[in-house]
Design a protein around this motif. Structure first.
Motif, mmCIF file in Angstrom:
data_model
loop_
_atom_site.group_PDB
_atom_site.id
_atom_site.type_symbol
_atom_site.label_atom_id
_atom_site.label_comp_id
_atom_site.label_asym_id
_atom_site.label_seq_id
_atom_site.Cartn_x
_atom_site.Cartn_y
_atom_site.Cartn_z
ATOM 1 N N TYR A 109 0.832 -1.199 0.000
ATOM 2 C CA TYR A 109 0.000 0.000 0.000
ATOM 3 C C TYR A 109 0.876 1.263 0.000
ATOM 4 O O TYR A 109 0.543 2.273 -0.640
ATOM 5 C CB TYR A 109 -0.929 0.012 1.206
ATOM 6 C CG TYR A 109 -2.012 -1.049 1.176
ATOM 7 C CD1 TYR A 109 -2.420 -1.609 -0.032
ATOM 8 C CD2 TYR A 109 -2.628 -1.489 2.348
ATOM 9 C CE1 TYR A 109 -3.407 -2.582 -0.066
ATOM 10 C CE2 TYR A 109 -3.620 -2.461 2.321
ATOM 11 C CZ TYR A 109 -4.004 -3.007 1.108
ATOM 12 O OH TYR A 109 -4.982 -3.970 1.071
ATOM 13 N N GLY A 110 1.992 1.207 0.733
ATOM 14 C CA GLY A 110 2.902 2.344 0.755
ATOM 15 C C GLY A 110 3.457 2.651 -0.626
ATOM 16 O O GLY A 110 3.504 3.815 -1.053
ATOM 17 N N ALA A 130 3.375 5.694 -5.841
ATOM 18 C CA ALA A 130 3.121 5.698 -7.284
ATOM 19 C C ALA A 130 2.046 6.713 -7.638
ATOM 20 O O ALA A 130 2.165 7.444 -8.634
ATOM 21 C CB ALA A 130 2.713 4.293 -7.744
ATOM 22 N N LEU A 131 0.994 6.780 -6.811
ATOM 23 C CA LEU A 131 -0.061 7.765 -7.039
ATOM 24 C C LEU A 131 0.506 9.176 -7.028
ATOM 25 O O LEU A 131 0.170 10.014 -7.883
ATOM 26 C CB LEU A 131 -1.146 7.622 -5.968
ATOM 27 C CG LEU A 131 -2.260 8.685 -5.993
ATOM 28 C CD1 LEU A 131 -3.045 8.619 -7.299
ATOM 29 C CD2 LEU A 131 -3.191 8.518 -4.786
ATOM 30 N N GLY A 132 1.373 9.447 -6.070
ATOM 31 C CA GLY A 132 1.991 10.766 -5.997
ATOM 32 C C GLY A 132 2.806 11.093 -7.235
ATOM 33 O O GLY A 132 2.774 12.231 -7.730
ATOM 34 N N ILE A 190 3.427 10.982 -1.976
ATOM 35 C CA ILE A 190 4.682 10.231 -1.938
ATOM 36 C C ILE A 190 5.182 10.127 -0.505
ATOM 37 O O ILE A 190 5.607 9.063 -0.052
ATOM 38 C CB ILE A 190 5.736 10.902 -2.837
ATOM 39 C CG1 ILE A 190 5.321 10.827 -4.311
ATOM 40 C CG2 ILE A 190 7.099 10.224 -2.658
ATOM 41 C CD1 ILE A 190 6.233 11.598 -5.250
ATOM 42 N N GLY A 191 5.122 11.240 0.239
ATOM 43 C CA GLY A 191 5.564 11.233 1.629
ATOM 44 C C GLY A 191 4.724 10.319 2.501
ATOM 45 O O GLY A 191 5.245 9.646 3.403
ATOM 46 N N PHE A 206 5.186 3.785 -12.468
ATOM 47 C CA PHE A 206 5.035 2.369 -12.837
ATOM 48 C C PHE A 206 6.084 1.497 -12.134
ATOM 49 O O PHE A 206 5.783 0.368 -11.718
ATOM 50 C CB PHE A 206 5.127 2.206 -14.353
ATOM 51 C CG PHE A 206 3.863 2.602 -15.078
ATOM 52 C CD1 PHE A 206 2.698 1.874 -14.919
ATOM 53 C CD2 PHE A 206 3.834 3.707 -15.909
ATOM 54 C CE1 PHE A 206 1.516 2.228 -15.570
ATOM 55 C CE2 PHE A 206 2.673 4.086 -16.570
ATOM 56 C CZ PHE A 206 1.511 3.335 -16.398
ATOM 57 N N LEU A 207 7.307 2.011 -11.975
ATOM 58 C CA LEU A 207 8.336 1.246 -11.272
ATOM 59 C C LEU A 207 7.964 1.046 -9.801
ATOM 60 O O LEU A 207 8.197 -0.037 -9.235
ATOM 61 C CB LEU A 207 9.687 1.964 -11.377
ATOM 62 C CG LEU A 207 10.326 1.980 -12.774
ATOM 63 C CD1 LEU A 207 11.628 2.797 -12.753
ATOM 64 C CD2 LEU A 207 10.602 0.559 -13.273
#
Length: 445
Positions: A88-89, A94-96, A119-120, A211-212
């Protein structure tokens, strides 16, 4: 040891080695996405037309997530497990990264800050999970050594991330672009078009990064990294009889004082790294050349880690190292403020004060590792919540750069570094006396 025991030992040893490698990869990712802020700050300052104070909201949005999410992260990990929580982290990170795409298309700094906060937040979850893994994944007596290895991976990523970002984003001709923007002798339409082109360069690299991060999260979720069972950790942490009467975290003064120490320490660390490019710019060093200065600070940090692995505890105790490093940090901070002569190193001619700033990375390497065990010792059943409190202390990364930025805008970039002095004074006090306070109003004999 019979053949069966030998095979079992070798299999367990192999799993430990692979698990440590996975954790090292995670700490590399932590460093890569964290320390790229050092070049994002001056980049956004130019592309989004910000003041120094406004530009340091990059660090604030990123690191304030540690304060907001430290305790929720612990609750999440308890509910879904460590490996799923790690996934989940990575998904939040990735969303950020993906949020950078609409932010760049609209050149809206506020949207970038939302992406940085996401991201944070993901990183706060990962840090909350990773630190117990590093401690528990192998023999407890070698935990400090493993933590130093993770620190080297983290700081090495910090060395390469600004350089990779600069290589992808900037062009050899950008000197002329930055000069033209600074002079301001162009129409609003032309200026806006140039800034739009500059900011949209982040779209491709951050899309790839997103994506990574997705792949990394899924990969670790289904890796051989063992799930941690922290509900049965009494075999690892024993509760002392005198601590059974302690009902709250506030009953452990050295923990509270340690959280403050973590807050101030990480703040000095991020100020030394994330402000150095702008400080180099004040000496006439262009952004394309100044991009390497965070790498100098982080290289000094890696040297500190290596010396720590070699010398602690065989030559010098961990507490003595903390006293020496906090004192050295204070002296170097005074050098940043008062050193006033030109010095040429590594092909850069600059005021000597910037090299004192870079050298702060050396003592900072061992301060975190020194504060943590002194603050977390003997907490017993409060260990989890105590760890969350220390993780919240990482929000110092968010606050100290803003204080520096406000001072820099008001009085000048060098005067801004006065913000380091009270921080290191407190850290010296904690190393000498603060960690000994077992009860309020009383120190350990």
């Amino acid at each position: 040891m019979n053949n069966t025991e030998t095979v079992g030992y070798l299999q367990e040893r192999k799993r430990q080695v692979i698990s440590v490698a996975i954790l090292a990869f995670m700490f590399f990712i932590f460093g890569f996405v964290s320390w790229v802020n050092a070049i994002l700050i001056p980049y956004f300052k130019i592309a989004c037309e910000l003041t120094h104070f406004q530009s340091y909201f990059v660090a604030f949005a990123f690191y304030i997530a540690y304060f907001v999410m430290a305790i929720p992260s612990g609750l999440l990990l308890k509910r879904v497990g460590f490996k799923r929580g790690i996934m989940y982290g990575f998904l939040l990170m990735a969303l950020g990264a993906f949020i950078f795409v609409p932010a760049a298309l609209t050149r809206q700094f506020a949207i970038f800050l939302i992406g940085l906060f996401s991201i944070g937040t993901g990183l706060a979850i990962l840090q909350t999970a990773a630190n117990p893994y590093v401690t528990i994944i192998g023999p407890i007596e070698s935990a400090a050594q493993r933590m130093s290895i993770m620190g080297i991976c983290n700081k090495f990523a910090g060395i390469v991330s600004p350089l990779i970002f600069a290589a992808i984003i900037f062009k050899a001709t950008d000197h002329q672009l930055f000069d033209a923007i600074e002079l301001g002798n162009m129409s609003d339409a032309v200026r806006s078009a140039m800034l739009d082109e500059l900011i949209r360069r982040v779209i491709l690299p951050y899309t790839i990064l997103g994506f990574l991060l997705l792949l990394a999260g899924v990969g670790i979720r289904y890796s051989i990294l063992p799930e941690l069972d922290t509900d049965h950790e009494t075999a690892v942490v024993k509760v002392e009889e005198e601590q059974r009467s302690r009902k709250r975290l506030i009953d452990f003064p050295y923990l509270v004082l340690g959280a403050i120490a973590i807050f101030l320490h990480v703040g000095t660390q991020v100020v030394a790294i994330d402000t150095i490019i702008n400080y180099a710019g004040s000496m006439g060093i262009g952004l394309l050349d100044a991009k390497v200065f965070p790498s100098y600070t982080l290289t000094a940090t890696i040297i500190g880690y290596v010396l720590g692995i070699m010398l602690i505890p065989r030559v010098i105790s961990q507490r003595t190292a903390l006293v020496c490093c906090t004192s050295l940090g204070l002296l170097l901070s005074l050098g940043v403020i008062f050193a006033d002569w030109n010095l040429t190193l590594f092909g850069h001619e600059a005021n000597a004060s910037i090299w004192f700033l870079a050298l702060i990375g050396f003592p900072n390497a061992l301060i975190y590792a020194g504060i943590w065990p002194l603050s977390i010792r003997g907490l017993g059943r409060f260990t989890k919540t105590g760890s969350s409190l220390l993780i919240m202390g990482l929000s110092g990364n968010a606050v100290l750069p803003l204080i520096y930025g406000a001072l820099a805008d008001a009085y000048g970039l060098r005067i801004g570094y006065w913000s380091l002095i009270p921080c290191f004074l407190y850290l010296v006090w904690f190393a000498l006396m603060g960690h000994k306070i077992e009860y309020w109003g009383r120190t350990k004999k």
